[in-house]
Design a protein around this motif. Structure first.
Motif, PDB file in Angstrom:
ATOM      1  N   TYR A 263       0.821  -1.208   0.000  1.00 16.44           N
ATOM      2  CA  TYR A 263       0.000   0.000   0.000  1.00 16.44           C
ATOM      3  C   TYR A 263       0.856   1.260   0.000  1.00 16.44           C
ATOM      4  CZ  TYR A 263      -4.591  -2.123   0.469  1.00 16.44           C
ATOM      5  OH  TYR A 263      -5.757  -2.798   0.219  1.00 16.44           O
ATOM      6  N   SER A 354       1.367  -8.169  -5.543  1.00 15.55           N
ATOM      7  CA  SER A 354       0.187  -7.350  -5.245  1.00 15.55           C
ATOM      8  C   SER A 354       0.342  -5.890  -5.627  1.00 15.55           C
ATOM      9  CB  SER A 354      -0.133  -7.438  -3.756  1.00 15.55           C
ATOM     10  OG  SER A 354       0.979  -7.019  -2.986  1.00 15.55           O
ATOM     11  N   LEU A 358      -2.869  -3.233  -6.867  1.00 13.12           N
ATOM     12  CA  LEU A 358      -3.212  -2.145  -5.958  1.00 13.12           C
ATOM     13  C   LEU A 358      -2.985  -0.781  -6.604  1.00 13.12           C
ATOM     14  CD1 LEU A 358      -1.757  -3.470  -2.578  1.00 13.12           C
ATOM     15  CD2 LEU A 358      -4.158  -3.315  -3.246  1.00 13.12           C
ATOM     16  N   TYR A 361      -5.797  -0.028  -9.045  1.00 13.31           N
ATOM     17  CA  TYR A 361      -7.028   0.362  -8.347  1.00 13.31           C
ATOM     18  C   TYR A 361      -6.931   1.807  -7.859  1.00 13.31           C
ATOM     19  CZ  TYR A 361      -9.390  -4.178  -8.151  1.00 13.31           C
ATOM     20  OH  TYR A 361     -10.068  -5.323  -8.465  1.00 13.31           O
ATOM     21  N   ILE A 401      -9.522   1.071  -2.830  1.00 12.78           N
ATOM     22  CA  ILE A 401      -8.464   0.538  -1.973  1.00 12.78           C
ATOM     23  C   ILE A 401      -9.046   0.027  -0.657  1.00 12.78           C
ATOM     24  CG2 ILE A 401      -6.371   1.114  -0.712  1.00 12.78           C
ATOM     25  CD1 ILE A 401      -5.931   0.950  -3.651  1.00 12.78           C
ATOM     26  N   LEU A 404     -10.460  -3.425  -1.001  1.00  9.19           N
ATOM     27  CA  LEU A 404      -9.442  -4.471  -0.935  1.00  9.19           C
ATOM     28  C   LEU A 404      -8.960  -4.705   0.487  1.00  9.19           C
ATOM     29  CD1 LEU A 404      -7.287  -3.592  -4.074  1.00  9.19           C
ATOM     30  CD2 LEU A 404      -9.062  -5.315  -3.857  1.00  9.19           C
TER      31      LEU A 404
END
Length: 476
Positions: A263, A354, A358, A361, A401, A404
């Motif tokens: 993230y 990932s 991410l 998105y 986000i 998720l």
């Protein structure tokens, strides 16, 4: 919002029940069963003690019970006699599969057979009488208690008493070459015992209905689950819950750190691509990130191991494990550095996979917000571009986000199965794989149920976070 949270919490109860039912059915209807490989081998050796140990094993773990519905109390006298005839291969030339099935059913039906077997001790066929006596020694056997069902000393005392009863029952049968007088002695022993215990083997209509619903594997499992008892491992007979908690720290260290890194990197990259869509930097990042996303996790991990752990001269990182420091005098910083050294490659593998999804998105969410009218209004008011993007666009564009993030909690429990296996990390993922290979159904159930429960909690927290990020969203 409080009412919404309460409604969702109450809805979690039936959803969790249905999920547990589905998982339980899949595990119990799959080919094989816990301990089957070892038990089959011992039974084939012809050892009576080995056969009895298999029966005790099945009763300890409720493997002799039907899965969902129990109709064994409705068995008739003819049904039981047919099972004995098939199991003993007395007549009709049954196949090997039919013989094995009849023997297992005689073992599993247990006390539901007792009242019929007592009558079959007077059957005109001497062979049926002998087999009925032998079947009674199995049907009347009492299962030993598990350590999880009480205090250790009390369990030991109860098991000793039960074992004494079972040894006595085992002597109440006749060998195939025994004289007919033996049958009369066995008949009198069983008849006297049954006269004193008949109430335990006859049922009223209400008791039949009760056994149909609650004397099953699923009902007994849920009875334990309501007491927060996840059962005992069939591998080492250790309670599953402590094992689950010991594995949790490894998965949290790996998965939580990986999600945070993903993230922290994905959001800035996604925002930058959204602010400058179609630019050379955006195109290069898109191609590079999707190349990483297209690589399977096991491939990325294996390549990193080969290049940076087993390579020459780049053997920079350990090939697996979680930490090497076993010295009790090691400092906290030293332990953290040791763990970080071991987790460097697993974290790189997990984050690379990932990161692309991410960032895309985040890019899509911010682009949709940037085109909104209130963003143009903020710019028209004279707000600087960083304020418009960070304060208004990014905040409202994070809803994808946050969606998720609903999967964050189950990731912490189940871990990354592939990564933990490739890098030999003793976390929840490798624990799940080992449990499946060993047919340790209680452990598999525990991991999957914990993951499903935290999935629901994560989705609830994700929905609640929408209202904090976007005031236009109302949950009432």
């Amino acid at each position: 919002m409080l009412q919404y949270a309460l409604r969702r919490t109450l809805m979690m109860i039936p959803v969790f029940f249905l999920i547990s039912l589905l998982i339980f059915l899949v595990l119990n209807l799959a080919p094989g069963r816990p301990g089957q490989a070892g038990s089959t081998e011992t039974v084939q050796k012809g050892s009576e003690n080995a056969s009895e140990s298999v029966i005790i094993f099945k009763r300890q773990f409720d493997l002799d019970k039907p899965i969902l519905l129990n109709t064994r109390s409705l068995l008739s006298q003819d049904d039981v006699r047919a099972l004995i005839v098939a199991a003993a291969d007395i007549e009709g030339n049954p196949t090997n599969a039919e013989i094995i099935d009849a023997k297992e059913r005689l073992e599993d039906y247990g006390n539901y057979l007792v009242r019929h077997l007592i009558v079959l001790l007077d059957d005109p066929s001497l062979e049926v009488q002998r087999r009925a006596g032998a079947a009674l020694t199995v049907a009347a056997r009492q299962p030993l208690r598990s350590e999880s069902s009480g205090e250790g000393e009390q369990v030991t005392a109860d098991n000793a008493r039960i074992d004494a009863f079972n040894k006595e029952f085992r002597s109440w049968k006749c060998a195939e070459d025994a004289p007919p007088a033996c049958l009369g002695e066995v008949r009198s022993q069983w008849t006297a015992w049954y006269a004193a215990n008949e109430a335990d083997y006859t049922w009223s209509g209400l008791e039949v209905a009760d056994s149909a619903l609650f004397d099953t594997r699923f009902a007994r499992y849920w009875g334990k689950l309501l007491r927060l008892d996840l059962g005992v491992s069939v591998v080492d007979y250790e309670p599953v819950l402590p094992k689950l908690m010991r594995k949790l720290k490894y998965s949290i260290s790996l998965s939580l750190t990986s999600v945070m890194l993903a993230y922290l990197l994905a959001v800035p990259l996604g925002v930058y691509s959204a602010v400058k869509p179609g630019s050379k930097v955006d195109n290069v990042m898109t191609v590079g990130l999707f190349m990483l996303y297209s690589l399977p996790t096991f491939f990325t991990g294996s390549v990193l191991l080969k290049l940076l752990s087993q390579g020459t001269p780049l053997a920079l990182f350990p090939t697996g494990g979680f930490a090497d420091s076993s010295d009790p005098a090691v400092t906290t910083i030293g332990l953290l550095l040791d763990v970080a050294w071991h987790l460097a490659l697993p974290l790189a593998t997990s984050t690379a996979v990932s990161l692309a999804a991410l960032s895309r998105y985040a890019r899509t969410g911010v682009i949709d917000v940037i085109r909104a009218d209130y963003i143009r209004t903020a710019r028209a008011k004279g707000l600087s571009e960083p304020v418009v993007i960070i304060k208004h666009a990014v905040r409202n564009g994070m809803i994808p986000i946050l969606t998720l993030l609903g999967g964050l909690l189950p990731v912490l429990v189940s871990g990354s199965v592939v990564i933990e296996v490739v890098f030999t990390i003793p976390g929840m993922g490798s624990f799940l794989v080992d449990s499946i290979n060993q047919r340790d159904y209680n452990s598999v159930m525990a991991v999957l149920l914990a993951s499903s429960l935290l999935t629901q909690i994560g989705l609830l927290l994700s929905d609640l976070s929408y209202a904090f990020v976007d005031p236009r969203i109302s949950l009432d």
